[in-house]
Design a protein around this motif. Structure first.
Motif, PDB file in Angstrom:
ATOM      1  N   GLU A 271     -13.745 -14.736  37.155  1.00  0.00           N
ATOM      2  CA  GLU A 271     -14.577 -15.701  36.432  1.00  0.00           C
ATOM      3  C   GLU A 271     -14.531 -17.070  37.103  1.00  0.00           C
ATOM      4  OE1 GLU A 271     -12.997 -15.545  32.524  1.00  0.00           O
ATOM      5  OE2 GLU A 271     -14.070 -13.697  31.973  1.00  0.00           O
ATOM      6  N   THR A 272     -13.328 -17.466  37.615  1.00  0.00           N
ATOM      7  CA  THR A 272     -13.209 -18.785  38.249  1.00  0.00           C
ATOM      8  C   THR A 272     -13.989 -18.836  39.560  1.00  0.00           C
ATOM      9  OG1 THR A 272     -10.998 -18.942  37.279  1.00  0.00           O
ATOM     10  CG2 THR A 272     -11.570 -20.552  38.956  1.00  0.00           C
ATOM     11  N   TYR A 273     -13.844 -17.773  40.408  1.00  0.00           N
ATOM     12  CA  TYR A 273     -14.609 -17.742  41.661  1.00  0.00           C
ATOM     13  C   TYR A 273     -16.110 -17.757  41.372  1.00  0.00           C
ATOM     14  CZ  TYR A 273     -10.775 -17.034  44.960  1.00  0.00           C
ATOM     15  OH  TYR A 273      -9.669 -17.205  45.744  1.00  0.00           O
ATOM     16  N   SER A 274     -16.508 -17.118  40.286  1.00  0.00           N
ATOM     17  CA  SER A 274     -17.920 -17.104  39.925  1.00  0.00           C
ATOM     18  C   SER A 274     -18.401 -18.516  39.612  1.00  0.00           C
ATOM     19  CB  SER A 274     -18.150 -16.183  38.729  1.00  0.00           C
ATOM     20  OG  SER A 274     -19.498 -16.187  38.331  1.00  0.00           O
ATOM     21  N   ARG A 275     -17.551 -19.345  38.960  1.00  0.00           N
ATOM     22  CA  ARG A 275     -17.920 -20.730  38.674  1.00  0.00           C
ATOM     23  C   ARG A 275     -18.097 -21.546  39.961  1.00  0.00           C
ATOM     24  NH1 ARG A 275     -16.905 -22.260  33.319  1.00  0.00           N
ATOM     25  NH2 ARG A 275     -17.278 -20.397  32.034  1.00  0.00           N
ATOM     26  N   LEU A 276     -17.351 -21.149  41.034  1.00  0.00           N
ATOM     27  CA  LEU A 276     -17.461 -21.848  42.330  1.00  0.00           C
ATOM     28  C   LEU A 276     -18.566 -21.244  43.195  1.00  0.00           C
ATOM     29  CD1 LEU A 276     -13.663 -22.294  43.168  1.00  0.00           C
ATOM     30  CD2 LEU A 276     -15.285 -24.103  42.591  1.00  0.00           C
ATOM     31  N   ASN A 277     -19.294 -20.290  42.623  1.00  0.00           N
ATOM     32  CA  ASN A 277     -20.369 -19.603  43.356  1.00  0.00           C
ATOM     33  C   ASN A 277     -19.847 -18.813  44.559  1.00  0.00           C
ATOM     34  OD1 ASN A 277     -22.338 -20.678  41.612  1.00  0.00           O
ATOM     35  ND2 ASN A 277     -22.418 -22.577  42.807  1.00  0.00           N
ATOM     36  N   ASP A 278     -18.549 -18.484  44.526  1.00  0.00           N
ATOM     37  CA  ASP A 278     -17.968 -17.641  45.576  1.00  0.00           C
ATOM     38  C   ASP A 278     -18.044 -16.200  45.064  1.00  0.00           C
ATOM     39  OD1 ASP A 278     -16.521 -16.330  47.485  1.00  0.00           O
ATOM     40  OD2 ASP A 278     -14.833 -17.748  47.487  1.00  0.00           O
ATOM     41  N   TYR A 279     -19.201 -15.605  45.194  1.00  0.00           N
ATOM     42  CA  TYR A 279     -19.457 -14.316  44.569  1.00  0.00           C
ATOM     43  C   TYR A 279     -18.761 -13.161  45.261  1.00  0.00           C
ATOM     44  CZ  TYR A 279     -22.935 -17.063  42.106  1.00  0.00           C
ATOM     45  OH  TYR A 279     -23.542 -18.008  41.347  1.00  0.00           O
ATOM     46  N   ASP A 280     -18.415 -13.328  46.535  1.00  0.00           N
ATOM     47  CA  ASP A 280     -17.682 -12.256  47.231  1.00  0.00           C
ATOM     48  C   ASP A 280     -16.315 -12.063  46.598  1.00  0.00           C
ATOM     49  OD1 ASP A 280     -19.779 -11.820  48.931  1.00  0.00           O
ATOM     50  OD2 ASP A 280     -18.995 -13.132  50.527  1.00  0.00           O
ATOM     51  N   HIS A 281     -15.582 -13.187  46.475  1.00  0.00           N
ATOM     52  CA  HIS A 281     -14.256 -13.086  45.841  1.00  0.00           C
ATOM     53  C   HIS A 281     -14.383 -12.700  44.368  1.00  0.00           C
ATOM     54  CE1 HIS A 281     -12.813 -15.340  49.418  1.00  0.00           C
ATOM     55  NE2 HIS A 281     -11.657 -14.723  49.138  1.00  0.00           N
ATOM     56  N   ARG A 284     -14.949  -9.064  44.268  1.00  0.00           N
ATOM     57  CA  ARG A 284     -13.731  -8.325  44.670  1.00  0.00           C
ATOM     58  C   ARG A 284     -12.757  -8.212  43.506  1.00  0.00           C
ATOM     59  NH1 ARG A 284      -9.152 -10.959  48.573  1.00  0.00           N
ATOM     60  NH2 ARG A 284      -7.568  -9.335  48.308  1.00  0.00           N
ATOM     61  N   TYR A 285     -12.504  -9.362  42.851  1.00  0.00           N
ATOM     62  CA  TYR A 285     -11.533  -9.334  41.745  1.00  0.00           C
ATOM     63  C   TYR A 285     -12.110  -8.644  40.507  1.00  0.00           C
ATOM     64  CZ  TYR A 285      -8.224 -12.198  44.314  1.00  0.00           C
ATOM     65  OH  TYR A 285      -7.322 -12.650  45.241  1.00  0.00           O
ATOM     66  N   ALA A 286     -13.430  -8.695  40.377  1.00  0.00           N
ATOM     67  CA  ALA A 286     -14.055  -7.973  39.270  1.00  0.00           C
ATOM     68  C   ALA A 286     -13.860  -6.478  39.423  1.00  0.00           C
ATOM     69  CB  ALA A 286     -15.539  -8.321  39.191  1.00  0.00           C
ATOM     70  N   LEU A 287     -13.976  -5.982  40.704  1.00  0.00           N
ATOM     71  CA  LEU A 287     -13.733  -4.563  40.963  1.00  0.00           C
ATOM     72  C   LEU A 287     -12.280  -4.194  40.669  1.00  0.00           C
ATOM     73  CD1 LEU A 287     -15.738  -3.979  44.285  1.00  0.00           C
ATOM     74  CD2 LEU A 287     -16.316  -3.145  41.993  1.00  0.00           C
ATOM     75  N   MET A 288     -11.356  -5.067  41.105  1.00  0.00           N
ATOM     76  CA  MET A 288      -9.930  -4.802  40.866  1.00  0.00           C
ATOM     77  C   MET A 288      -9.636  -4.787  39.357  1.00  0.00           C
ATOM     78  SD  MET A 288      -8.493  -7.244  43.939  1.00  0.00           S
ATOM     79  CE  MET A 288      -6.768  -6.894  43.737  1.00  0.00           C
ATOM     80  N   TYR A 289     -10.253  -5.740  38.649  1.00  0.00           N
ATOM     81  CA  TYR A 289     -10.069  -5.782  37.189  1.00  0.00           C
ATOM     82  C   TYR A 289     -10.616  -4.512  36.541  1.00  0.00           C
ATOM     83  CZ  TYR A 289     -11.446  -6.711  32.381  1.00  0.00           C
ATOM     84  OH  TYR A 289     -11.661  -6.608  31.036  1.00  0.00           O
TER      85      TYR A 289
END
Length: 602
Positions: A271-281, A284-289
């Protein structure tokens, strides 16, 4: 829920049974499988049922078995069954007088009530447990309980009350100096500040928790505090700082399967990377979650299926047992039918013999019965004659009482109108003479004659009032009795305590007058004969009855010689019987006297 399992649930270890039919020795600090728990509970129930006399040890063994099953079901999130098992164990712990376990169960039920949203019931139970541990001066348990009550208020949405109980827990822990507990309480305070939307204060406490966890080297708590710091920074829109602390939290976590804390970190990072518009990370963490979350859900589903299979197996065994018991019952019924047929045959023979016996006996009894019927008819006739005599006496009594009252009224009016008026006229003449000759007041003979005249006026008024109480007609029964009591309350007479409740203001005049006369006669008899110091008079109603209770502390008398008491008692009995009431007298020489009178109002 994690805090609950840490402090409420006790690990369980199974010890082998002495035999297949013997009751297993159980330990509350041991771990058991569901099959083992079902076996323990079954044998505990069987042993309990077979005991003719239930001892505290029998109660405790069954309570332990229910408690172990409740703990197991709670760990498996079967909250309804867990709650039922806790209640069963509490019943038997109370019978075994195991106060410590009673408090543990009460605490567990309080927690489960909180989880079910029954906050008032939960708070009441928590207060009971807190009082117990306060009496034991168990500071650690008190601190933990304060924290649990704080969680209750948090779920209830009362953040201020939550903060008050967290502060109590922290204050107690400063005396205990338990760093692990302090970290937990500080984390609770952090969550409280977050709910109050005081993010800066929450961050300060999260850093305090991190420092304490770092001091004792608790990597899990360090990771959780770092996760909280990262989460709070994300709420503060400090996304770079949030990622920094979340990654540090992730590094400290051990790679354990089904780790719910790791799953939460993955989710927050995504969710935090999404706020920074870093959609790759973020992806990645969404898949791990997602993968870890699916594993946890799959594990829960497998456990649920296994538990369901075990329960089905237990249910099938219980069904087989029920079928065997049914077959046994059917066999017993068949035997009973055969025995019943034999009994019927034997009974038929006996019945035939009895029939012959009763046929012979019938004619002799018929003769005796006719004699008895004839005698009963005579007795009925005598009874009717006695009832007629009683009715005649009652009618005669009614006439006598009515005649007495009419005569009393006539005499009272004559005294009041004629003699009273004459005495009043004489009194006016005396006053006129005194006005014309003031020196007469210095004359002893005049003063004595004037006093005697006053006494005569008062005596005529009192006799007239006793013969026909005017206050009874004008004001009613209770004021009339108060007026009567006032006339009896003179020096030398006993103190009278008059109490009444529910007495109707409007009452049949004959009934009211009879009650007045009964009380007048009782007061007269007591002041004249009883040598009493105190009198208690109570009048109240019960249904359609008037209850009169009259007691004195006088010399009493022998009930067996009541006929020697004179006309006063006879008058009381006559009036009570006239009103179709009852009277009970309780008295012994030297022990006072009590009268209980019940009169129908209608």
């Amino acid at each position: 829920m994690a805090g609950f399992y840490k402090y409420f649930l006790f690990p369980l270890l199974f010890l082998s049974c002495l035999s297949n039919t013997a009751l297993c020795q159980v330990h509350l600090d041991s771990i058991y499988t569901l099959q083992e728990l079902n076996q323990i509970l079954k044998e505990s129930r069987d042993n309990y049922i077979s005991s003719s006399v239930k001892t505290p040890d029998d109660e405790k063994k069954l309570a332990d078995a229910y408690f172990l099953m409740a703990e197991y079901e709670e760990r498996k999130f079967n909250h309804k069954r867990s709650f039922d098992m806790y209640k069963e164990s509490l019943i038997h712990y109370k019978l075994s007088n195991d106060t410590t376990q009673i408090m543990k169960i009460t605490r567990s039920i309080a927690f489960r009530s909180k989880e079910a949203g029954l906050y008032s019931e939960a708070l009441s139970l928590y207060n009971e447990v807190i009082s117990y541990y306060e009496s034991k001066n168990d500071l650690i348990m008190m601190a933990r309980l304060y924290a649990e009550v704080a969680h209750l208020y948090a779920e209830r949405g009362d953040a201020e009350a939550e903060q008050s109980y967290i502060n109590r827990a922290i204050a107690l822990n400063e005396t205990i100096n338990d760093t692990t507990l302090m970290i937990r309480f500080i984390m609770d305070k952090t969550a409280n500040y977050e709910r109050l939307n005081e993010i800066d204060s929450a961050l300060l406490f999260a850093f305090d928790a991190f420092k304490l966890a770092d001091q004792i080297g608790d990597n899990l708590m360090i990771s959780k505090s770092l996760y909280t710091i990262g989460y709070l920074n994300r709420l503060h829109s400090e996304y770079q700082l949030a990622i920094k602390y979340l990654l540090q939290s992730l590094i400290l976590l051990e790679h354990k399967p089904y780790d719910e804390h790791r799953r939460n970190v993955y989710k927050s990072l995504s969710e935090t990377y999404s706020r920074l518009n870093d959609y790759d990370h973020a992806y990645r963490y969404a898949l791990m979650y997602s993968a870890l979350n699916d594993s946890i859900l799959q594990k829960d589903r497998v456990e649920a299926m296994n538990n369901a299979a075990v329960r089905f197996d237990v249910a099938q065994k219980e069904k087989d047992i029920a079928i065997l018991e049914l077959e046994k019952i059917n066999t017993q019924k068949a035997n009973q039918i055969q025995r019943r047929a034999l009994y019927l045959l034997t009974g038929g023979l006996l019945l035939l013999l009895l029939l012959i016996y009763y046929l012979v006996r019938f004619y002799s009894q018929k003769i005796r019965t006719e004699k008895i019927i004839s005698q009963q008819i005579k007795e009925i006739n005598h009874q009717k004659m006695r009832e007629m005599e009683v009715n005649m006496k009652m009618n005669s009594m009614e006439s006598v009482i009515e005649g007495q009252e009419i005569e009393r009224e006539r005499i009272a009016k004559d005294l009041h109108d004629s003699l009273g008026g004459l005495l009043s006229t004489i009194k006016l003449q005396f006053d006129s003479i005194r006005s014309g000759n003031g020196s007469l007041t210095q004359t002893r003979e005049y003063n004595k004659a004037n006093d005697l005249l006053d006494t005569a006026v008062a005596e005529v008024r009192a006799i007239s009032q006793n013969l026909q109480p005017g206050s009874l007609v004008k004001l009613g029964l209770i004021p009339a009795i108060n007026d009567l009591i006032n006339r009896f309350e003179v020096d030398g007479n006993p103190d009278i305590d008059f109490q009444y409740y529910g007495v109707p203001e409007k009452m049949n005049h004959i009934v009211a007058l009879s009650v007045y006369r009964i009380i007048q006669e009782l007061l007269h008899n007591t002041t004249k004969h009883a040598e009493a110091k105190e009198i208690l008079l109570q009048i109240n109603t019960l249904g359609d009855e008037l209850i009169i209770q009259f007691e004195d502390d006088g010399i009493g008398f022998d009930i067996n010689n009541i006929e020697k008491r004179g006309m006063g008692i006879d008058n009381i009995f006559s009036r009570v019987h006239y009103l179709k009431g009852t009277i009970e007298i309780d008295s012994k020489p030297g022990e006072g006297t009590s009268y209980l009178i019940q009169i129908k109002l209608k």
